[in-house]
Design a protein around this motif. Structure first.
Motif, mmCIF file in Angstrom:
data_model
loop_
_atom_site.group_PDB
_atom_site.id
_atom_site.type_symbol
_atom_site.label_atom_id
_atom_site.label_comp_id
_atom_site.label_asym_id
_atom_site.label_seq_id
_atom_site.Cartn_x
_atom_site.Cartn_y
_atom_site.Cartn_z
ATOM 1 N N LEU A 165 0.811 -1.215 0.000
ATOM 2 C CA LEU A 165 0.000 0.000 0.000
ATOM 3 C C LEU A 165 0.845 1.266 0.000
ATOM 4 N N TYR A 166 1.886 1.316 0.856
ATOM 5 C CA TYR A 166 2.684 2.559 0.898
ATOM 6 C C TYR A 166 3.357 2.819 -0.449
ATOM 7 N N GLN A 167 3.736 1.743 -1.164
ATOM 8 C CA GLN A 167 4.354 1.914 -2.485
ATOM 9 C C GLN A 167 3.343 2.463 -3.484
ATOM 10 N N LYS A 168 2.139 1.904 -3.397
ATOM 11 C CA LYS A 168 1.049 2.373 -4.266
ATOM 12 C C LYS A 168 0.760 3.858 -3.991
ATOM 13 N N VAL A 169 0.758 4.224 -2.702
ATOM 14 C CA VAL A 169 0.514 5.622 -2.316
ATOM 15 C C VAL A 169 1.578 6.530 -2.928
ATOM 16 N N ILE A 170 2.839 6.116 -2.810
ATOM 17 C CA ILE A 170 3.925 6.960 -3.340
ATOM 18 C C ILE A 170 3.864 7.017 -4.865
ATOM 19 N N ARG A 171 3.707 5.881 -5.504
ATOM 20 C CA ARG A 171 3.702 5.834 -6.974
ATOM 21 C C ARG A 171 2.550 6.654 -7.549
ATOM 22 N N THR A 172 1.387 6.578 -6.884
ATOM 23 C CA THR A 172 0.226 7.312 -7.380
ATOM 24 C C THR A 172 0.355 8.810 -7.093
ATOM 25 N N SER A 173 0.746 9.141 -5.879
ATOM 26 C CA SER A 173 0.706 10.542 -5.459
ATOM 27 C C SER A 173 1.847 11.372 -6.025
ATOM 28 N N LYS A 195 15.793 2.947 1.539
ATOM 29 C CA LYS A 195 16.603 2.817 0.327
ATOM 30 C C LYS A 195 15.717 2.562 -0.903
ATOM 31 N N GLU A 196 14.791 1.667 -0.710
ATOM 32 C CA GLU A 196 13.894 1.280 -1.808
ATOM 33 C C GLU A 196 12.988 2.467 -2.201
ATOM 34 N N ILE A 197 12.519 3.220 -1.203
ATOM 35 C CA ILE A 197 11.668 4.369 -1.509
ATOM 36 C C ILE A 197 12.485 5.472 -2.188
ATOM 37 N N ARG A 198 13.731 5.626 -1.756
ATOM 38 C CA ARG A 198 14.611 6.613 -2.406
ATOM 39 C C ARG A 198 14.768 6.285 -3.888
ATOM 40 N N ALA A 199 14.833 4.994 -4.205
ATOM 41 C CA ALA A 199 14.949 4.596 -5.621
ATOM 42 C C ALA A 199 13.666 4.922 -6.390
ATOM 43 N N MET A 200 12.517 4.799 -5.712
ATOM 44 C CA MET A 200 11.226 5.111 -6.369
ATOM 45 C C MET A 200 11.076 6.590 -6.667
ATOM 46 N N GLY B 149 -11.833 10.622 -4.929
ATOM 47 C CA GLY B 149 -10.503 10.104 -4.576
ATOM 48 C C GLY B 149 -10.538 8.780 -3.833
ATOM 49 N N ALA B 150 -11.716 8.357 -3.374
ATOM 50 C CA ALA B 150 -11.822 7.048 -2.716
ATOM 51 C C ALA B 150 -11.351 5.936 -3.650
ATOM 52 N N ASP B 151 -11.478 6.181 -4.961
ATOM 53 C CA ASP B 151 -11.022 5.193 -5.947
ATOM 54 C C ASP B 151 -9.510 4.954 -5.894
ATOM 55 N N ASP B 152 -8.765 5.979 -5.498
ATOM 56 C CA ASP B 152 -7.303 5.885 -5.592
ATOM 57 C C ASP B 152 -6.731 4.745 -4.753
ATOM 58 N N PHE B 153 -7.206 4.625 -3.517
ATOM 59 C CA PHE B 153 -6.636 3.589 -2.647
ATOM 60 C C PHE B 153 -7.704 2.683 -2.032
ATOM 61 N N GLN B 154 -8.812 3.249 -1.554
ATOM 62 C CA GLN B 154 -9.805 2.481 -0.803
ATOM 63 C C GLN B 154 -10.395 1.330 -1.621
ATOM 64 N N LEU B 155 -10.536 1.547 -2.932
ATOM 65 C CA LEU B 155 -11.153 0.520 -3.780
ATOM 66 C C LEU B 155 -10.120 -0.365 -4.476
#
Lengths: 274, 274
Positions: A165-173, A195-200, B149-155
Motif C-alpha cells: 500500500l505505501y508503495q502504491k501511495v507513493i507511486r500514485t501521489s 533505500k527502496e523508496i529513495r529509488a522510487m 478520490g476514494a477510488d485511488d486507494f480504498q477501492l
C-alpha cells in the motif's frame, strides 16, 4: 519556502534536523506554570536554544488542540516566533474531501503561514491536491509511518502481489505534485524501506520521524535516504524538548540538538554534500 | 452517549438525520456579519431550526480551524449550545501515533465533550485504539468515503485479489472496538457497497455522508444499510445549512431538515422499525 531556499538553508547550516514541538503541560518544567502562557514560554525557550542547530520546526497540532483555545493561541504565537528563518511543518495529518481540504489549507497556509502540512492519503487525490495550489507551500504526505500500526495497512500487499500500500501511495501521489511541493513521511524505524523508496522517488524530500524516543538510527536513515540535494528532514521531538526537565531544560535541548546536528554535519561532509 | 441512548433517540424521533455544521463566512447570510461571532449566530439559528428533526450534529473542524482562534471559539460555543440532547460528531478525520492520538482524544472528548470523532485508518491500530478508551465515546472510522478520490486507494484490491482496502480496514478494525464504540463512514455516493458492508458488520452504525449536495440517495442508503437498530446516521450539510441564503435561512434549513426527516420516518415505519 521554496525548494531552493530549503536546500540552501540545509547546506549552509550543515544540518537537516527538524525539531518537533510537542509540548505537554504535564511534562514541561514546573517553574513555567507561573507564566500566563506556559506552552509558549516553553516553546520560545526551546526555539532560542535550538535555532542555530536545526532547519525546521514541526509543531504537532494534537498537543495544542488538546488545550483548546489556549493551545491554539500558543500555537499561533509559536509560529510567529519562529518567523521565516526556518521551514515550518504543521503536523496535522489532515485529509478530507475537496472543499474541506481547501479550508484546512487556508488554516495552515494563510492564517498561520506554515510552509507545509502533513496530510493523510486514505481519501485520495482530491483530498491532497487542494493543498498543492499554494505557491511555495508543501504537502508532506504520510507514506510509511514509524508506528507499529503501520503494519496493519501500509505494509499490506496490493493487487497481484506487485506492490504494498505505501508503495502504491507513493507511486500514485508523486504525479499529483512535484519534488518542489511534495515530501513523504517515512519512519526512521523502518530503515530497510528507505533505500527502496529513495529509488522510487529519487528527488523528493523525506520527512523522517522516529529518530530519538522511537529508536530509529540517524546513520541508517542518512545512508539510505540522502540524495544530491540532501533530500532529508530528520525529526526528533521528545528526545530534544525533554532532554532536561528542570530550569536548565532549554540548555539541555540545545545541547541535544547541537549533538545531532554535529553528527549530521559529519555525515554531509563525508558524503561530499557540503 | 451510549448505543442504547442513541437508538432510543433515533426511534423516538423517527429520524436518523445528522446535520453537518460546516459554516463558511463567504456563504452565511450577510446580515449575520454584524454580530460579534457570526459563525456561532449562524450555527445557533440552524440548530434551533433543525433540533426537532435530527438526532446528531457534525461540525467539520476544517471550517472552524480555517478561521483560527475565532473559529475555535465558535466551535466551543456551538458544541455547548447543542448540549446533550443530540449525538455529536467532531468531523476531524484525525489519525496519529499512540501518544498523539491520546491528545486528540482529550481535545474532542474531554475539552469539548463531543460524543465521537472521525478517525482515519491509514496509521493502523495504535492510531485508533486510544480513542476507544473513553467511556460512552465513539470512533467513527473512515472506511469507504463519498469523494472521487476514494477510488485511488480504498477501492484497490489487496493481497491475492481477496479483498479491497476498505474491506480490509473494516475487517481488521472491527475487532479493535465493538458496535458499542465504533462506527464506519460509508459514503452515500456508493450505495452498491453499503449492502455488502452491512453483511460484513451487521451491528455497527454507519455514518453516511454524501446525501444532498454530493448526490447520494436516501432511499438507496436506507434500503441497503438499515439494521434492526436502524444502524444509520445519514448526514447532510450544505443542502440543509444553505437551503436559504437570506434572512429566512434558518426557516429554510428547518424545512429541509423536516423534509428529510419525514422521509426517514416513512422509511422506518415501512420497515417496522418504529
Amino acid at each position: 519556502m521554496n525548494r531552493e531556499k530549503l536546500i540552501d538553508l540545509i547546506k549552509s547550516r550543515g544540518s537537516f534536523l527538524c525539531v518537533g514541538l510537542d509540548p505537554d503541560l504535564d511534562k514541561i518544567p514546573l517553574h513555567l506554570h507561573e507564566y500566563e502562557d506556559p506552552i509558549f514560554e516553553f516553546n520560545a525557550a526551546i526555539i532560542d536554544a535550538t535555532r542555530d542547530h536545526c532547519v525546521a520546526y514541526k509543531p504537532n497540532l494534537a498537543f495544542y488542540e488538546s488545550m483548546g483555545l489556549f493551545g491554539w493561541q500558543s500555537l499561533q504565537k509559536t509560529i510567529e516566533y519562529i518567523g521565516e528563518s526556518h521551514f515550518t511543518i504543521a503536523d496535522a495529518k489532515r485529509g478530507d474531501i475537496g472543499n474541506t481540504a481547501t479550508k484546512y489549507a487556508e488554516a495552515f497556509f494563510k492564517n498561520m503561514a506554515f510552509d507545509s502540512v502533513t496530510v493523510a492519503p486514505y481519501m485520495g487525490s482530491d483530498s491532497v491536491k487542494p493543498f498543492l495550489e499554494f505557491e511555495d507551500k508543501w504537502v508532506v504526505l504520510l507514506a510509511l509511518t514509524s508506528n507499529p500500526g503501520a503494519d496493519d495497512f501500509q505494509l499490506e500487499i496490493m493487487d497481484g502481489g506487485v506492490e504494498k500500500l505505501y508503495q502504491k501511495v507513493i507511486r500514485t501521489s508523486c504525479t499529483w505534485g512535484s519534488p518542489n511541493n511534495m515530501m513523504y513521511v517515512i519512519g526512521a524505524t523502518r530503515p530497510e524501506y528507505i533505500k527502496e523508496i529513495r529509488a522510487m522517488v529519487p528527488e523528493h524530500f523525506f520527512l523522517v520521524p522516529g529518530v530519538g524516543a522511537q529508536g530509529g538510527s540517524l546513520a541508517d536513515v542518512a545512508e539510505n535516504g540522502l540524495n544530491s540535494d540532501v533530500g532529508l528532514l530528520v525529526n526528533a521531538s521528545r528526545s530534544i524538548i525533554y532532554a532536561g526537565r528542570d530550569e536548565y531544560f532549554a540548555e539541555a535541548a540545545g545541547s541535544e540538538a547541537k549533538r545531532i546536528s554535529a553528527e549530521m554535519k559529519l555525515i554531509l561532509q563525508k558524503k561530499g554534500l557540503i
